[in-house]
Structures are given as C-alpha cells and as structure tokens.
Design a protein around this motif. Sequence first.
Motif, PDB file in Angstrom:
ATOM      1  N   ARG A 121       0.822  -1.283   0.045  1.00 43.02           N
ATOM      2  CA  ARG A 121      -0.147  -0.065  -0.084  1.00 43.02           C
ATOM      3  C   ARG A 121       0.872   1.211  -0.013  1.00 43.02           C
ATOM      4  NH1 ARG A 121      -5.162  -1.280   0.384  1.00 43.02           N
ATOM      5  NH2 ARG A 121      -5.829  -3.319   1.485  1.00 43.02           N
ATOM      6  N   LEU A 122       1.713   1.393  -1.103  1.00 39.98           N
ATOM      7  CA  LEU A 122       2.489   2.344  -1.176  1.00 39.98           C
ATOM      8  C   LEU A 122       2.241   3.768  -1.115  1.00 39.98           C
ATOM      9  CD1 LEU A 122       4.933   0.879  -4.110  1.00 39.98           C
ATOM     10  CD2 LEU A 122       5.183   0.607  -1.561  1.00 39.98           C
ATOM     11  N   PHE A 123       0.912   4.293  -1.497  1.00 36.94           N
ATOM     12  CA  PHE A 123       0.543   5.572  -1.494  1.00 36.94           C
ATOM     13  C   PHE A 123       0.348   6.088   0.158  1.00 36.94           C
ATOM     14  CE2 PHE A 123      -1.152   5.203  -5.936  1.00 36.94           C
ATOM     15  CZ  PHE A 123      -0.627   6.419  -6.357  1.00 36.94           C
ATOM     16  N   ASP A 124      -0.247   5.209   0.838  1.00 35.48           N
ATOM     17  CA  ASP A 124      -0.362   5.286   2.165  1.00 35.48           C
ATOM     18  C   ASP A 124       0.825   5.344   3.043  1.00 35.48           C
ATOM     19  OD1 ASP A 124      -2.140   5.476   4.328  1.00 35.48           O
ATOM     20  OD2 ASP A 124      -1.915   3.649   5.160  1.00 35.48           O
ATOM     21  N   PHE A 125       1.870   4.543   2.382  1.00 32.13           N
ATOM     22  CA  PHE A 125       3.072   4.298   3.068  1.00 32.13           C
ATOM     23  C   PHE A 125       3.761   5.727   2.915  1.00 32.13           C
ATOM     24  CE2 PHE A 125       7.760   3.605   2.393  1.00 32.13           C
ATOM     25  CZ  PHE A 125       8.084   3.283   3.676  1.00 32.13           C
TER      26      PHE A 125
END
Length: 536
Positions: free
Chosen positions: A91-95
Amino acid sequence: MTSPVDAVANADDAAPTSTGLAADGAGNGHESLLFGLRLAIVAVILSGVVPLALVAEVPDTGRSAAWPITLVIAIWSGLRLSALIADGRPRLFDFFFWMFCYLFMGIAPTVQIRSNLIATTTPDIDPGFDLPVALFAALGIACYEIGRVVAIALERRRGPEAELAPVGVSPARVGLLVTFAVLFSAYFIVSVGLGPLLESREAAGAAREARWADSSVRGIVYSLAIYPLVVAVGGLVQVRALARKHRFILLAVILVAAGVLLVVVNPLGTARYNFATVLFALAVYAGATATRFRTRITMIAALAGLIFLFPIADAFRRSTEGNFTRAGFFDEYAGNGDYDAFWQIANSYSFILSGLMEPGRQLLGSLLFWLPRSIWADKPNDTGVVLAQFRGYNFENLSAPLWAEFLINGGIPALIIGFLIVGYALRRMDSRLLPAFSQTGLWAVVGAIFPVYMTILLRGSLLQATGYVAVAVASLLFIRARRAKVSGGTNPPPNTSPQGIAPPQPSTSAPASPRPPRFPSNGSWWDPRSRRRSRR
C-alpha cells in the motif's frame, strides 16, 4: 483490548487484497504472531525510541507549546508506518504519505520548536503561529484518516477490488513511446550538455535556463525528458513479461533505455526527489514489491533513505567535490532549510490572515502549468515563491506542502475537504494497485511511479509538480491497451490476461495444486521465473 493500530490493520485485512501477494506468508498459523512481532519491533523504534531520544537530547527552550502536538503526529505516523511494514502488502500511497508526515510534520518540527532553531530559509516566524500550525497539520492528518475509512467502508460494500478487469499495455504503443522518449532524452542531453548534467545541480539548472528561458517551457521540456522514458521502461517490462520470444532483445532495450534515463536523472545534477522517484520506479520494475518480504525490505530501505541519505543526497548541489558532512541525528533537523514545510504552513496562514488570499488562484496556475507566461503575464508563481516574496525572503526556492496549498487556495474549509479527498483517493488507488503488483499491465507501471512521487506533491509546490504528473499520465494513457471485446459485453472475462487473451488452462489429467504461487508474476524484468509463468 485492541490497539488503534491493530484496528487499522484489521480493517485493512478485511478490505480487498491481492490473492498473489496475500499468499506470500498468509494462511500460516504463525502469521498473526509474526505480524505482531514485526509490528512491535518497528513501532518500538519509530514511535518509542526515536521520540523519547528526541525529548531527552533536544532541550526545550520554551519557544511554544506546540511541540507535544507535533510529537504526537510523529508517534502516530510511526505506528501507521509500523503497521504497513509489518503487514507487507504494497500500500505504497499510504506508506509514502505517512513517511512524509513522520519526518516533515513530526520529527523535524518537534526538534526545531524545542530548540528554537527553525528552518533558516523561513526566518522570523512569530512563535504564536506554532500552535495553530500544529493543529492544522493534525487536522489534515485526521481528515486523511476519515477519508480513508470512508473508502474502506465503500470497498466492503462494493466487493473485491481484484474482480476489476486488468488493464494491459499495447506493445506497439510502448514501442512508439520508447522511440520518442529515447530520442527526446537524447535531444535534451545534447541541448544541455553532458558536462553540466554531471557537474552539479546548479550547473545543470543554469544550463537548462540558458537553453529555455521561459520557465513554463523549461519545465515541460524537462518533464518530457524524464517521465515518458520512465513510463516506457515500465511498459517494456510488462511487454517482456508476456513475451514468448525476443525476450533477450527486449531486455537489452530496457537496459539501454534505463541507462539513458539515468544520464538525464543522475544524483549529481538532479533534484533529490526526482532522482528518488526514478530509482524507486526502477526498483519496483525489478520486482521490489513482488512479495511481502521484498515489500517490507523496500519500505524499510525507503524510510532509511529518507532519514539518513536525504540530508547528504544534496552534496553536489553546488560543487562536483560534494559535501557529505552530517551533524548529529537530531542536530540535522535543527535550522535545516530542507525541513521548512511546517513553517511554510505558518506563512500560508499569515498570508490569508493578511487578506491576500484569492480563492483558487494558485490552483488555477497549477492546472494551467503548460500556458507560457508570454500569454498569461499575470500567471501565479509557485506557492513557495509567493510565500517567500510575501515574507520578503531573499531565498525563494521554498517548499509549499499540501497543507499550505489548501490554505492559500481556500482557507480551513479547503484544508478539510482537500484532505478528505486525498485520504479517500489514495486508499482507492492503493486497493487498485494491490492486484496490479501480482499481474502484468498498466497499473503495475502506475504503482511504480506515482506513490513515491506523492512525496513531491506533499512537499510542493504544486505548480512545480503538476507538469511532471501531466506528462506521466499522458504517457500512461498512450500505452494503455484497448480492452478486448467479447460476446455479450465490452470487457474480457475475469480469467483473461490484461490483453484480453485467455491463459492456457491446466491439464485435466492432474488436479491443480491448491497452494497459490509463492512468487506472483509482477513483470519483473530480471526474474527468469516470469518467463516460465508467461508460458504456462
């Protein structure tokens, strides 16, 4: 009793996931225990050791009472990062959102407020602004969380995200984009000169300014020299993952295109954020998020890079010799102009209190980034420049974080609405990307580029960043494959490949193994297993 972070992680687990990625370590009776151990280890470091060490080592000079709020932001952001790393799904956007908040809205302003050594690029800010700005930062984060929860609730009602038909890439259009991108990048290198590009950031910037005087034209040219090639390399990786022949030739083209890209975007003459975006994209193309284990390593590496390498990655801004000296861990943040984001929110708030706000004007300038100033003479400058000129600063190359952009475009209501939308949108994007990382197709390219680019958007200014986004989006739309039409509808059935071609069916002579593959196909260009999978 369930902790807030466990509740968030459980909500994520209940939401749609990628079957391939979930299979890597899921279904194991020890997985819950391992998740808890990973969560505890990372959380103790990010939300325990670091904040406690900060309070112990950085004396409070009494500047204001805002630092407990920024410290809480750091602790909460650390918990959210810990949950993401422990879970291991990309979940790279959140990360990247939480990574930015941890450092730029948490650790750095806490050090600067307690030491009374604010960013040297934003001097003379009244301490009375500290508390409102800290509350604005916390308000934006709270609205982000609310928007994210709304998105999770809607996902549960709509059903699994993995049922969405994958979107493929057109090999012919990828070939055209690669040709254009390599030629345009070569033109850029010849126009600027290889020497300035590899000398320093200031030398490269001066060479670009001498070649293209208009800032709008210069920005577009620079965008065209970078992001079509970034997208093209990703498209080639996806094409190669499904190719049955000429794979060596495709690999050679990928390496040549990546080499040209790394000449244009190199650590000597390129801004740190652009170089990091390209480097991260190439790592994802190479399979850095193919499994949960790799994703955890990638997240930890990205976080460590921002904390330890970011301050010294600007060593070649003015000289080819480089300056790699670094102060102590917390001393690095005290007075450092790289961490001016918090104080630019203060300047934005002061700007609207002065009655100078023109609602939507800065946003309009960002949307019309492509319009030359020769046509729109009164076109707004970057928000960072506007705020620097408002405060009378000599140095105008300042950031303008998303909080400041929302405030200057519409005050507190814009801040609330804006972060509600951001939280909702990024969650939806992350859920769309999860199955993409275990498939080939267009969204796998999106997931390699835009999450890390969120750091640039969050730091601002939007006007600087919008041109890059527009060029990247246009390149992605160009290589997007048309969905194959099938009888009774316009979309391919769920068991088709991104190009609408049904994959080979397993033999009926032997039962299929119930165990999902440990290494899902994500189009990694270097992994020979991707070739075997593509032939099944």
